[in-house]
Design a protein around this motif. Structure first.
Motif, PDB file in Angstrom:
ATOM      1  N   PHE A  36       0.858  -1.184   0.000  1.00  0.00           N
ATOM      2  CA  PHE A  36       0.000   0.000   0.000  1.00  0.00           C
ATOM      3  C   PHE A  36       0.894   1.235   0.000  1.00  0.00           C
ATOM      4  O   PHE A  36       0.997   1.956   0.988  1.00  0.00           O
ATOM      5  CB  PHE A  36      -0.939  -0.015   1.206  1.00  0.00           C
ATOM      6  N   ASP A  37       1.548   1.442  -1.130  1.00  0.00           N
ATOM      7  CA  ASP A  37       2.488   2.537  -1.293  1.00  0.00           C
ATOM      8  C   ASP A  37       1.796   3.883  -1.091  1.00  0.00           C
ATOM      9  O   ASP A  37       0.665   4.097  -1.553  1.00  0.00           O
ATOM     10  CB  ASP A  37       3.093   2.481  -2.700  1.00  0.00           C
ATOM     11  N   ALA A  38       2.474   4.796  -0.401  1.00  0.00           N
ATOM     12  CA  ALA A  38       1.882   6.088  -0.063  1.00  0.00           C
ATOM     13  C   ALA A  38       1.549   6.924  -1.292  1.00  0.00           C
ATOM     14  O   ALA A  38       0.672   7.789  -1.235  1.00  0.00           O
ATOM     15  CB  ALA A  38       2.829   6.867   0.846  1.00  0.00           C
ATOM     16  N   GLN A  39       2.217   6.697  -2.405  1.00  0.00           N
ATOM     17  CA  GLN A  39       1.900   7.434  -3.621  1.00  0.00           C
ATOM     18  C   GLN A  39       0.558   7.009  -4.215  1.00  0.00           C
ATOM     19  O   GLN A  39      -0.071   7.767  -4.938  1.00  0.00           O
ATOM     20  CB  GLN A  39       3.007   7.213  -4.660  1.00  0.00           C
ATOM     21  N   LYS A  40       0.138   5.801  -3.879  1.00  0.00           N
ATOM     22  CA  LYS A  40      -1.100   5.270  -4.453  1.00  0.00           C
ATOM     23  C   LYS A  40      -2.233   5.178  -3.439  1.00  0.00           C
ATOM     24  O   LYS A  40      -3.405   5.184  -3.803  1.00  0.00           O
ATOM     25  CB  LYS A  40      -0.844   3.886  -5.053  1.00  0.00           C
ATOM     26  N   TYR A  41      -1.887   5.110  -2.152  1.00  0.00           N
ATOM     27  CA  TYR A  41      -2.906   4.901  -1.126  1.00  0.00           C
ATOM     28  C   TYR A  41      -2.761   5.912   0.012  1.00  0.00           C
ATOM     29  O   TYR A  41      -1.653   6.285   0.392  1.00  0.00           O
ATOM     30  CB  TYR A  41      -2.789   3.498  -0.523  1.00  0.00           C
ATOM     31  N   LEU A  42      -3.901   6.304   0.556  1.00  0.00           N
ATOM     32  CA  LEU A  42      -3.947   6.933   1.869  1.00  0.00           C
ATOM     33  C   LEU A  42      -4.180   5.817   2.873  1.00  0.00           C
ATOM     34  O   LEU A  42      -5.001   4.928   2.633  1.00  0.00           O
ATOM     35  CB  LEU A  42      -5.089   7.938   1.956  1.00  0.00           C
ATOM     36  N   THR A  43      -3.490   5.848   4.008  1.00  0.00           N
ATOM     37  CA  THR A  43      -3.619   4.768   4.982  1.00  0.00           C
ATOM     38  C   THR A  43      -3.731   5.326   6.397  1.00  0.00           C
ATOM     39  O   THR A  43      -3.281   6.433   6.690  1.00  0.00           O
ATOM     40  CB  THR A  43      -2.411   3.815   4.926  1.00  0.00           C
ATOM     41  N   ALA A  44      -4.351   4.520   7.252  1.00  0.00           N
ATOM     42  CA  ALA A  44      -4.406   4.816   8.687  1.00  0.00           C
ATOM     43  C   ALA A  44      -4.644   3.499   9.409  1.00  0.00           C
ATOM     44  O   ALA A  44      -5.414   2.655   8.943  1.00  0.00           O
ATOM     45  CB  ALA A  44      -5.518   5.810   9.010  1.00  0.00           C
ATOM     46  N   ASP A  45      -3.948   3.301  10.531  1.00  0.00           N
ATOM     47  CA  ASP A  45      -4.147   2.064  11.288  1.00  0.00           C
ATOM     48  C   ASP A  45      -4.680   2.370  12.671  1.00  0.00           C
ATOM     49  O   ASP A  45      -4.594   3.492  13.169  1.00  0.00           O
ATOM     50  CB  ASP A  45      -2.856   1.251  11.367  1.00  0.00           C
ATOM     51  N   ALA A  46      -5.272   1.338  13.291  1.00  0.00           N
ATOM     52  CA  ALA A  46      -5.830   1.479  14.631  1.00  0.00           C
ATOM     53  C   ALA A  46      -5.914   0.100  15.269  1.00  0.00           C
ATOM     54  O   ALA A  46      -5.893  -0.924  14.580  1.00  0.00           O
ATOM     55  CB  ALA A  46      -7.211   2.122  14.570  1.00  0.00           C
ATOM     56  N   VAL A  47      -5.991   0.086  16.588  1.00  0.00           N
ATOM     57  CA  VAL A  47      -6.109  -1.169  17.327  1.00  0.00           C
ATOM     58  C   VAL A  47      -7.476  -1.238  17.991  1.00  0.00           C
ATOM     59  O   VAL A  47      -8.138  -0.215  18.200  1.00  0.00           O
ATOM     60  CB  VAL A  47      -4.996  -1.299  18.384  1.00  0.00           C
ATOM     61  N   GLY A  48      -7.884  -2.465  18.306  1.00  0.00           N
ATOM     62  CA  GLY A  48      -9.152  -2.666  18.981  1.00  0.00           C
ATOM     63  C   GLY A  48      -9.168  -4.002  19.692  1.00  0.00           C
ATOM     64  O   GLY A  48      -8.380  -4.904  19.358  1.00  0.00           O
ATOM     65  N   PRO A  49     -10.054  -4.165  20.660  1.00  0.00           N
ATOM     66  CA  PRO A  49     -10.099  -5.424  21.418  1.00  0.00           C
ATOM     67  C   PRO A  49     -10.563  -6.611  20.585  1.00  0.00           C
ATOM     68  O   PRO A  49     -10.248  -7.757  20.893  1.00  0.00           O
ATOM     69  CB  PRO A  49     -11.089  -5.122  22.544  1.00  0.00           C
ATOM     70  N   THR A  50     -11.335  -6.330  19.523  1.00  0.00           N
ATOM     71  CA  THR A  50     -11.783  -7.390  18.625  1.00  0.00           C
ATOM     72  C   THR A  50     -11.391  -7.024  17.200  1.00  0.00           C
ATOM     73  O   THR A  50     -11.058  -5.874  16.908  1.00  0.00           O
ATOM     74  CB  THR A  50     -13.308  -7.575  18.688  1.00  0.00           C
ATOM     75  N   GLU A  51     -11.457  -8.005  16.321  1.00  0.00           N
ATOM     76  CA  GLU A  51     -11.119  -7.753  14.925  1.00  0.00           C
ATOM     77  C   GLU A  51     -12.062  -6.719  14.311  1.00  0.00           C
ATOM     78  O   GLU A  51     -11.630  -5.808  13.605  1.00  0.00           O
ATOM     79  CB  GLU A  51     -11.179  -9.063  14.141  1.00  0.00           C
ATOM     80  N   GLU A 117      -2.494  -8.605  17.786  1.00  0.00           N
ATOM     81  CA  GLU A 117      -1.351  -7.981  18.459  1.00  0.00           C
ATOM     82  C   GLU A 117      -0.766  -8.954  19.479  1.00  0.00           C
ATOM     83  O   GLU A 117      -1.475  -9.795  20.046  1.00  0.00           O
ATOM     84  CB  GLU A 117      -1.794  -6.702  19.159  1.00  0.00           C
ATOM     85  N   GLU A 118       0.521  -8.827  19.732  1.00  0.00           N
ATOM     86  CA  GLU A 118       1.182  -9.731  20.677  1.00  0.00           C
ATOM     87  C   GLU A 118       0.611  -9.591  22.080  1.00  0.00           C
ATOM     88  O   GLU A 118       0.459 -10.566  22.803  1.00  0.00           O
ATOM     89  CB  GLU A 118       2.682  -9.460  20.700  1.00  0.00           C
ATOM     90  N   GLY A 119       0.277  -8.388  22.469  1.00  0.00           N
ATOM     91  CA  GLY A 119      -0.250  -8.170  23.815  1.00  0.00           C
ATOM     92  C   GLY A 119      -1.752  -8.356  23.924  1.00  0.00           C
ATOM     93  O   GLY A 119      -2.330  -8.081  24.972  1.00  0.00           O
ATOM     94  N   GLY A 120      -2.397  -8.797  22.865  1.00  0.00           N
ATOM     95  CA  GLY A 120      -3.847  -8.951  22.866  1.00  0.00           C
ATOM     96  C   GLY A 120      -4.514  -7.921  21.985  1.00  0.00           C
ATOM     97  O   GLY A 120      -3.984  -6.827  21.772  1.00  0.00           O
ATOM     98  N   GLY A 121      -5.670  -8.253  21.478  1.00  0.00           N
ATOM     99  CA  GLY A 121      -6.381  -7.348  20.585  1.00  0.00           C
ATOM    100  C   GLY A 121      -5.901  -7.492  19.151  1.00  0.00           C
ATOM    101  O   GLY A 121      -5.153  -8.418  18.810  1.00  0.00           O
ATOM    102  N   TYR A 122      -6.321  -6.555  18.329  1.00  0.00           N
ATOM    103  CA  TYR A 122      -6.012  -6.618  16.905  1.00  0.00           C
ATOM    104  C   TYR A 122      -5.597  -5.232  16.396  1.00  0.00           C
ATOM    105  O   TYR A 122      -5.970  -4.211  16.967  1.00  0.00           O
ATOM    106  CB  TYR A 122      -7.229  -7.084  16.105  1.00  0.00           C
ATOM    107  N   ARG A 123      -4.818  -5.244  15.329  1.00  0.00           N
ATOM    108  CA  ARG A 123      -4.459  -4.018  14.619  1.00  0.00           C
ATOM    109  C   ARG A 123      -4.939  -4.149  13.181  1.00  0.00           C
ATOM    110  O   ARG A 123      -4.748  -5.189  12.550  1.00  0.00           O
ATOM    111  CB  ARG A 123      -2.960  -3.762  14.649  1.00  0.00           C
ATOM    112  N   ALA A 124      -5.574  -3.080  12.672  1.00  0.00           N
ATOM    113  CA  ALA A 124      -6.089  -3.091  11.301  1.00  0.00           C
ATOM    114  C   ALA A 124      -5.580  -1.870  10.556  1.00  0.00           C
ATOM    115  O   ALA A 124      -5.330  -0.814  11.160  1.00  0.00           O
ATOM    116  CB  ALA A 124      -7.617  -3.101  11.298  1.00  0.00           C
ATOM    117  N   LEU A 125      -5.412  -2.022   9.259  1.00  0.00           N
ATOM    118  CA  LEU A 125      -4.992  -0.925   8.396  1.00  0.00           C
ATOM    119  C   LEU A 125      -6.120  -0.620   7.415  1.00  0.00           C
ATOM    120  O   LEU A 125      -6.596  -1.505   6.702  1.00  0.00           O
ATOM    121  CB  LEU A 125      -3.734  -1.306   7.608  1.00  0.00           C
TER     122      LEU A 125
END
Length: 340
Positions: A36-51, A117-125
């Motif tokens: 997801f190259d920055a020239q082609k995509y806008l991106t943002a990630d976040a974590v949450g307790p569930t997927e 995530e290693e400590g629990g929960g999930y990270r999504a992009l």
């Protein structure tokens, strides 16, 4: 001794496999990020307790970042349409539209990946393809430009102050939407061609009509004075002036208000329904700009308070209908009607 050596070898093998697994995982994450190259995509990630929560948070984060930039940059786009005092009201309208239109889910945004995530929960992009989004907004910009051109052509046939004001308000709303769309393209890094038309004269006439055209409210019936007083406050809050007589007015707001006590089976409340028939008349031609009926039901322990609330809510719905007839954006929120 041989048994000890055997266990040592097993532990070392496990450590090697763990390190290799971690390296593979990092390589996979790096590959995902690079896809997801920055020239082609806008991106943002976040974590949450569930997927699911992680996905929702990532999409919300992407929309928030994108829309914040749109809100920050749209005013400069708006000023390119017109300068001077003629554009002051237009810029306010653009700011109002930006607040409305950027508080929505970012169309076309998708989830690129999600992992635990290693400590629990999930990270999504969350990702937005710049070219695909730009294609949609270029099509929207072309549609708005065609709408603006058609509106300008039709404006030449309108004579009365109120019909011209309503048409100019709608044209300004179209221009505001164009400014927001152009800014979205700019934020994507896919800017549209600069506007090459001068809308100063059109917006100057709109400003003159808003400042010069006034309205007179002529209501009859029970609680008409209370209703008219509430409506006056709402009309002036929309940026219009009131006249002292119908002869001075560009627009006449005429109608009738009446009250219906309701015998509903409720021990702690008294209910009333407020109703109004209202007509908006262009005084230059005598033509009706709009005609509508509204009704609102309210309840309260005190019957007089229920009546006050019903009349005030009825004035709000009426003001919103008048504002819509005048082509303005951001009408007052509708009050609760019968049955709620």
């Amino acid at each position: 001794m041989k048994r000890v050596r055997w266990w040592v070898l097993l532990i070392l093998a496990a450590l090697v496999m763990h390190c290799a697994g971690g390296a593979v995982k990092k390589e996979e994450e790096t590959a995902k990020a690079e896809s997801f190259d920055a020239q082609k995509y806008l991106t943002a990630d976040a974590v949450g307790p569930t997927e699911g929560e992680a996905k929702r948070s990532a999409l919300a984060a992407l929309a928030a970042v994108f829309n914040a930039r749109v809100r920050a940059e749209t005013q400069s786009t708006a000023t390119s349409y017109v300068d001077g005092q003629a554009g002051e009201q237009f810029e306010k309208q653009v700011a109002q539209m930006v607040r409305v239109e950027t508080d929505v889910q970012l169309q076309g945004a998708q989830i690129g990946w999600v992992h635990p995530e290693e400590g629990g929960g999930y990270r999504a992009l969350a990702v937005l393809n710049r070219d695909q989004a730009a294609g949609r907004w270029r099509n929207e910009l072309a549609r708005l430009q065609a709408e603006l051109d058609a509106g300008q052509t039709g404006l030449a046939t309108l004579k009365g102050r109120l019909p011209r004001l309503a048409a100019l308000n709608r044209l300004a709303a179209t221009m505001a939407a164009m400014a927001v769309t152009e800014t979205r393209l700019s934020v994507l890094g896919r800017p549209a061609m600069p506007v090459d038309s001068d809308y100063t004269a059109m917006l100057a006439e709109r400003s003159q009509l808003v400042n010069g055209a006034c309205f007179f409210i002529e209501m009859e019936g029970e609680s008409a004075a209370h209703f008219a007083h509430s409506l006056e406050a709402l009309i002036t809050a929309q940026g219009y002036r009131l006249c002292n007589s119908a002869e001075q007015a560009a627009g006449l707001i005429r109608g009738e208000v009446w009250i219906q006590p309701l015998a509903l089976d409720h021990r702690n409340a008294r209910f009333v329904r407020a109703l109004a028939d209202v007509t908006l008349i262009d005084q230059d031609s005598g033509d009706r700009m709009a005609a509508f009926s509204e009704n609102v039901r309210k309840g309260h322990m005190d019957e007089n308070e229920a009546l006050r609330q019903a009349i005030d809510a009825l004035a709000q719905t009426t003001a919103a209908r008048i504002q819509a007839a005048l082509g303005s954006i951001g009408a007052a929120p509708a009050a609760e009607t019968d049955g709620r």
